[in-house]
Motif scaffolding. Structure first.
Motif, mmCIF file in Angstrom:
data_model
loop_
_atom_site.group_PDB
_atom_site.id
_atom_site.type_symbol
_atom_site.label_atom_id
_atom_site.label_comp_id
_atom_site.label_asym_id
_atom_site.label_seq_id
_atom_site.Cartn_x
_atom_site.Cartn_y
_atom_site.Cartn_z
ATOM 1 N N UNK A 1 61.155 2.252 -2.116
ATOM 2 C CA UNK A 1 60.799 3.262 -1.436
ATOM 3 C C UNK A 1 61.600 3.333 -0.313
ATOM 4 N N UNK A 2 62.301 4.647 -0.104
ATOM 5 C CA UNK A 2 63.449 4.799 1.016
ATOM 6 C C UNK A 2 63.055 5.981 1.862
ATOM 7 N N UNK A 3 62.679 5.810 3.133
ATOM 8 C CA UNK A 3 62.654 6.761 4.174
ATOM 9 C C UNK A 3 64.062 7.502 4.731
ATOM 10 N N UNK A 4 64.086 8.685 4.692
ATOM 11 C CA UNK A 4 65.637 9.204 5.083
ATOM 12 C C UNK A 4 65.124 10.264 6.181
ATOM 13 N N UNK A 5 66.042 10.345 7.249
ATOM 14 C CA UNK A 5 65.882 11.353 8.207
ATOM 15 C C UNK A 5 67.409 11.858 8.596
ATOM 16 N N UNK A 6 67.634 13.023 8.420
ATOM 17 C CA UNK A 6 68.886 13.591 8.915
ATOM 18 C C UNK A 6 69.988 13.312 7.827
ATOM 19 N N UNK A 7 69.712 13.136 6.614
ATOM 20 C CA UNK A 7 70.695 12.501 5.752
ATOM 21 C C UNK A 7 70.998 11.280 5.668
ATOM 22 N N UNK A 8 70.380 10.494 6.536
ATOM 23 C CA UNK A 8 70.671 9.089 6.933
ATOM 24 C C UNK A 8 69.472 8.092 6.540
ATOM 25 N N UNK A 9 69.679 7.148 5.844
ATOM 26 C CA UNK A 9 68.594 6.229 5.482
ATOM 27 C C UNK A 9 68.059 5.257 6.546
ATOM 28 N N UNK A 10 66.817 5.493 6.994
ATOM 29 C CA UNK A 10 66.436 4.768 8.000
ATOM 30 C C UNK A 10 65.873 3.234 7.688
ATOM 31 N N UNK A 11 65.176 3.205 6.507
ATOM 32 C CA UNK A 11 64.791 2.078 6.029
ATOM 33 C C UNK A 11 64.350 2.135 4.782
ATOM 34 N N UNK A 12 64.169 0.967 4.078
ATOM 35 C CA UNK A 12 63.791 1.000 2.618
ATOM 36 C C UNK A 12 62.899 -0.246 2.223
ATOM 37 N N UNK A 13 61.995 -0.164 1.281
ATOM 38 C CA UNK A 13 61.428 -1.599 1.164
ATOM 39 C C UNK A 13 60.808 -1.459 -0.353
ATOM 40 N N UNK A 14 60.502 -2.638 -1.124
ATOM 41 C CA UNK A 14 60.238 -2.557 -2.489
ATOM 42 C C UNK A 14 59.035 -1.761 -2.658
ATOM 43 N N UNK A 15 58.727 -0.915 -3.831
ATOM 44 C CA UNK A 15 57.669 -0.101 -3.891
ATOM 45 C C UNK A 15 56.408 -0.996 -4.107
ATOM 46 N N UNK A 16 56.471 -2.237 -4.535
ATOM 47 C CA UNK A 16 55.400 -3.099 -4.432
ATOM 48 C C UNK A 16 54.660 -3.290 -3.092
ATOM 49 N N UNK A 17 55.544 -3.545 -1.942
ATOM 50 C CA UNK A 17 55.236 -3.761 -0.687
ATOM 51 C C UNK A 17 54.388 -2.346 -0.121
ATOM 52 N N UNK A 18 54.972 -1.056 -0.509
ATOM 53 C CA UNK A 18 54.239 -0.068 -0.288
ATOM 54 C C UNK A 18 52.897 0.095 -0.751
ATOM 55 N N UNK A 19 52.680 -0.270 -2.193
ATOM 56 C CA UNK A 19 51.455 -0.335 -2.836
ATOM 57 C C UNK A 19 50.513 -1.131 -2.228
ATOM 58 N N UNK A 20 51.014 -2.282 -1.897
ATOM 59 C CA UNK A 20 50.114 -3.403 -1.210
ATOM 60 C C UNK A 20 49.593 -2.835 0.246
ATOM 61 N N UNK A 21 50.837 -1.922 1.074
ATOM 62 C CA UNK A 21 50.389 -1.640 2.334
ATOM 63 C C UNK A 21 49.136 -0.543 2.031
ATOM 64 N N UNK A 22 49.266 0.505 0.881
ATOM 65 C CA UNK A 22 48.405 1.448 0.687
ATOM 66 C C UNK A 22 47.030 0.900 0.365
#
Length: 172
Positions: A98-119
């Protein structure tokens, strides 16, 4: 015990014809146990057996073995199929980022599993943070070997909706 009686008993217990029982007994020197084992080895008997000595008389009568309860193949196969899909799902969650992008530049990314666990653990914190990120110009993407194009299109549409809301608020 007479040979005919032995053949009759073997025929009855092993589920074979009288002639097969006589042949097995003759081939095994009229030993009832050896004849039964020989029939089992040839796959001629229907019932697996064990030998029980009847009070030390020297006469052994085969007794049916109680078989273990059979497993339901539908349950076993169904569970295996479910387990296969669960493993594929977790593998996909780990391989996709899962990637977070701002102004065409990647800010950070994390495995989707981590996103699901956080959710799952912090739903009331993560969802507002993601929505706030949309309002400050962030966009979200899924990257990986099997990147979800439908999810990325949905993220793009969500970003467009937020941009329309911001434009509406700025116009007022």
């Amino acid at each position: 015990m007479e040979r005919y009686e032995m053949a009759e008993l073997l025929s009855k217990k092993a589920g074979v014809t009288l002639e097969e029982a006589r042949e097995a007994l003759a081939a095994n020197e009229w030993d009832l146990l050896d004849a039964m084992v020989a029939l089992e080895r040839r796959g001629r008997t229907d019932i697996p057996t064990v030998t029980v000595d009847a009070g030390g008389s020297g006469y052994s009568e085969p007794q049916p073995v109680k078989s273990a309860p059979k497993k339901d193949p539908l349950f076993t196969n169904g569970f295996a199929a479910i387990w296969h899909y669960i493993k594929r799902f977790f593998k996909l969650l780990v391989e996709t980022n899962f990637q977070v992008i701002r102004k065409e530049e990647s800010i950070f990314f994390l495995p989707t599993l981590v996103l699901v666990l956080l959710l799952l653990c912090c739903f009331w914190i993560v969802v507002p943070a993601l929505i706030l990120g949309l309002f400050v110009g962030c966009s979200y993407r899924f990257e990986g070997p099997k990147a979800a194009d439908a999810a990325n299109r949905a993220m793009d549409k969500l970003g467009d909706v937020v941009e329309n809301i911001k434009d509406t608020l700025d116009a007022e």
